[in-house]
Motif scaffolding. Structure first.
Motif, PDB file in Angstrom:
ATOM      1  N   ALA A 187       0.834  -1.203   0.000  1.00  0.00           N
ATOM      2  CA  ALA A 187       0.000   0.000   0.000  1.00  0.00           C
ATOM      3  C   ALA A 187       0.869   1.255   0.000  1.00  0.00           C
ATOM      4  N   PRO A 188       0.435   2.289  -0.731  1.00  0.00           N
ATOM      5  CA  PRO A 188       1.194   3.544  -0.698  1.00  0.00           C
ATOM      6  C   PRO A 188       0.984   4.263   0.633  1.00  0.00           C
ATOM      7  N   LEU A 189       1.962   5.047   1.036  1.00  0.00           N
ATOM      8  CA  LEU A 189       1.842   5.861   2.244  1.00  0.00           C
ATOM      9  C   LEU A 189       0.967   7.066   1.897  1.00  0.00           C
ATOM     10  N   GLN A 190      -0.202   7.125   2.504  1.00  0.00           N
ATOM     11  CA  GLN A 190      -1.152   8.200   2.233  1.00  0.00           C
ATOM     12  C   GLN A 190      -0.979   9.319   3.243  1.00  0.00           C
ATOM     13  N   ALA A 191      -1.349  10.530   2.825  1.00  0.00           N
ATOM     14  CA  ALA A 191      -1.368  11.647   3.761  1.00  0.00           C
ATOM     15  C   ALA A 191      -2.369  11.334   4.858  1.00  0.00           C
ATOM     16  N   GLY A 192      -2.066  11.761   6.072  1.00  0.00           N
ATOM     17  CA  GLY A 192      -2.972  11.530   7.183  1.00  0.00           C
ATOM     18  C   GLY A 192      -2.239  11.481   8.511  1.00  0.00           C
ATOM     19  N   VAL A 193      -2.954  11.075   9.554  1.00  0.00           N
ATOM     20  CA  VAL A 193      -2.408  10.993  10.904  1.00  0.00           C
ATOM     21  C   VAL A 193      -2.149   9.523  11.219  1.00  0.00           C
ATOM     22  N   TYR A 194      -0.945   9.248  11.700  1.00  0.00           N
ATOM     23  CA  TYR A 194      -0.502   7.893  12.012  1.00  0.00           C
ATOM     24  C   TYR A 194      -0.077   7.819  13.462  1.00  0.00           C
ATOM     25  N   ARG A 195      -0.029   6.578  13.974  1.00  0.00           N
ATOM     26  CA  ARG A 195       0.455   6.350  15.329  1.00  0.00           C
ATOM     27  C   ARG A 195       1.361   5.122  15.314  1.00  0.00           C
ATOM     28  N   VAL A 196       2.568   5.315  15.834  1.00  0.00           N
ATOM     29  CA  VAL A 196       3.494   4.215  16.067  1.00  0.00           C
ATOM     30  C   VAL A 196       3.475   3.963  17.571  1.00  0.00           C
ATOM     31  N   ILE A 197       3.286   2.704  17.967  1.00  0.00           N
ATOM     32  CA  ILE A 197       3.266   2.362  19.394  1.00  0.00           C
ATOM     33  C   ILE A 197       4.437   1.436  19.679  1.00  0.00           C
ATOM     34  N   PHE A 198       5.342   1.912  20.516  1.00  0.00           N
ATOM     35  CA  PHE A 198       6.499   1.131  20.942  1.00  0.00           C
ATOM     36  C   PHE A 198       6.123   0.408  22.230  1.00  0.00           C
ATOM     37  N   LYS A 199       6.196  -0.912  22.260  1.00  0.00           N
ATOM     38  CA  LYS A 199       5.846  -1.723  23.434  1.00  0.00           C
ATOM     39  C   LYS A 199       7.068  -1.834  24.349  1.00  0.00           C
ATOM     40  N   THR A 200       7.394  -0.747  24.989  1.00  0.00           N
ATOM     41  CA  THR A 200       8.637  -0.644  25.751  1.00  0.00           C
ATOM     42  C   THR A 200       8.587  -1.342  27.108  1.00  0.00           C
ATOM     43  N   GLY A 201       7.422  -1.407  27.724  1.00  0.00           N
ATOM     44  CA  GLY A 201       7.325  -2.025  29.052  1.00  0.00           C
ATOM     45  C   GLY A 201       7.708  -3.493  29.029  1.00  0.00           C
ATOM     46  N   ASP A 202       7.170  -4.233  28.062  1.00  0.00           N
ATOM     47  CA  ASP A 202       7.504  -5.654  27.942  1.00  0.00           C
ATOM     48  C   ASP A 202       8.984  -5.845  27.663  1.00  0.00           C
ATOM     49  N   TRP A 203       9.516  -5.011  26.793  1.00  0.00           N
ATOM     50  CA  TRP A 203      10.934  -5.127  26.416  1.00  0.00           C
ATOM     51  C   TRP A 203      11.846  -4.871  27.621  1.00  0.00           C
ATOM     52  N   LEU A 204      11.573  -3.809  28.365  1.00  0.00           N
ATOM     53  CA  LEU A 204      12.391  -3.503  29.533  1.00  0.00           C
ATOM     54  C   LEU A 204      12.224  -4.561  30.620  1.00  0.00           C
ATOM     55  N   LYS A 205      11.015  -5.091  30.771  1.00  0.00           N
ATOM     56  CA  LYS A 205      10.780  -6.142  31.760  1.00  0.00           C
ATOM     57  C   LYS A 205      11.623  -7.384  31.439  1.00  0.00           C
ATOM     58  N   GLN A 206      11.730  -7.719  30.143  1.00  0.00           N
ATOM     59  CA  GLN A 206      12.557  -8.856  29.734  1.00  0.00           C
ATOM     60  C   GLN A 206      14.023  -8.625  30.071  1.00  0.00           C
ATOM     61  N   LYS A 207      14.431  -7.383  30.125  1.00  0.00           N
ATOM     62  CA  LYS A 207      15.807  -7.037  30.472  1.00  0.00           C
ATOM     63  C   LYS A 207      16.000  -6.907  31.991  1.00  0.00           C
ATOM     64  N   GLY A 208      14.917  -7.124  32.756  1.00  0.00           N
ATOM     65  CA  GLY A 208      15.004  -7.016  34.205  1.00  0.00           C
ATOM     66  C   GLY A 208      14.975  -5.587  34.695  1.00  0.00           C
ATOM     67  N   THR A 209      14.409  -4.672  33.898  1.00  0.00           N
ATOM     68  CA  THR A 209      14.365  -3.262  34.241  1.00  0.00           C
ATOM     69  C   THR A 209      12.916  -2.800  34.377  1.00  0.00           C
ATOM     70  N   ALA A 210      12.600  -2.135  35.474  1.00  0.00           N
ATOM     71  CA  ALA A 210      11.268  -1.567  35.654  1.00  0.00           C
ATOM     72  C   ALA A 210      11.108  -0.361  34.733  1.00  0.00           C
ATOM     73  N   SER A 211       9.883  -0.076  34.356  1.00  0.00           N
ATOM     74  CA  SER A 211       9.627   1.068  33.483  1.00  0.00           C
ATOM     75  C   SER A 211       8.330   1.747  33.879  1.00  0.00           C
ATOM     76  N   PHE A 212       8.305   3.047  33.789  1.00  0.00           N
ATOM     77  CA  PHE A 212       7.105   3.834  34.060  1.00  0.00           C
ATOM     78  C   PHE A 212       6.131   3.774  32.886  1.00  0.00           C
ATOM     79  N   PHE A 213       6.651   3.569  31.673  1.00  0.00           N
ATOM     80  CA  PHE A 213       5.845   3.591  30.458  1.00  0.00           C
ATOM     81  C   PHE A 213       5.685   2.184  29.882  1.00  0.00           C
ATOM     82  N   PRO A 214       4.498   1.576  29.984  1.00  0.00           N
ATOM     83  CA  PRO A 214       4.306   0.255  29.407  1.00  0.00           C
ATOM     84  C   PRO A 214       4.356   0.278  27.879  1.00  0.00           C
ATOM     85  N   GLU A 215       3.969   1.394  27.310  1.00  0.00           N
ATOM     86  CA  GLU A 215       4.095   1.589  25.867  1.00  0.00           C
ATOM     87  C   GLU A 215       4.203   3.078  25.585  1.00  0.00           C
TER      88      GLU A 215
END
Length: 134
Positions: free
Chosen positions: A75-103
């Protein structure tokens, strides 16, 4: 700490031209706590359709903390509003690090003036920064 941040930003800039070819959307996760890339972070892409977010694609960052082809290839990239969600809480938890932001959601506008959009995320357990890369 400032030297690490400046180094990361310099590396980001130097590598951006290599990413720009191909897919119109890429992301990069860098861990500011240790100055290293964020491999295996789950990232989703959504597009605003009316008043609802529509799922487009999900992927995981590579060993360099990058996803070079986050936008669906069929699909072509269309003009508009997008959202990228980084799942950082799970990633940091796997590293043994607590995080304030789950995503971390990053909402941005594609206006069609660029061929490539790059969304970097500089991450620590209790803070983050992002900007429009190139």
């Amino acid at each position: 700490m400032l030297n690490k941040i400046l180094f990361v930003l310099a590396m980001q800039s130097a590598m951006s031209s290599a990413i720009a070819a191909g897919n119109p959307l890429s992301v990069h996760v860098l861990n500011m706590q240790d100055g290293l890339p964020g491999p295996n972070v789950e990232v989703t892409l959504e597009r605003m359709e009316g008043r609802e977010w529509q799922f487009l694609r999900a992927a995981r960052t590579d060993e360099q903390g990058r996803i070079r082809d986050l936008h669906p290839e069929d699909a072509p990239l269309q003009a508009g509003v997008y959202r990228v969600i980084f799942k950082t809480g799970d990633w940091l938890k796997q590293k043994g690090t607590a995080s304030f932001f789950p995503e971390i959601p990053v909402v941005f506008r594609v206006d069609g003036t660029l061929d490539h959009y790059h969304i970097p995320l500089l991450l620590s357990p209790y803070g983050y920064s992002t900007y429009r890369g190139n």
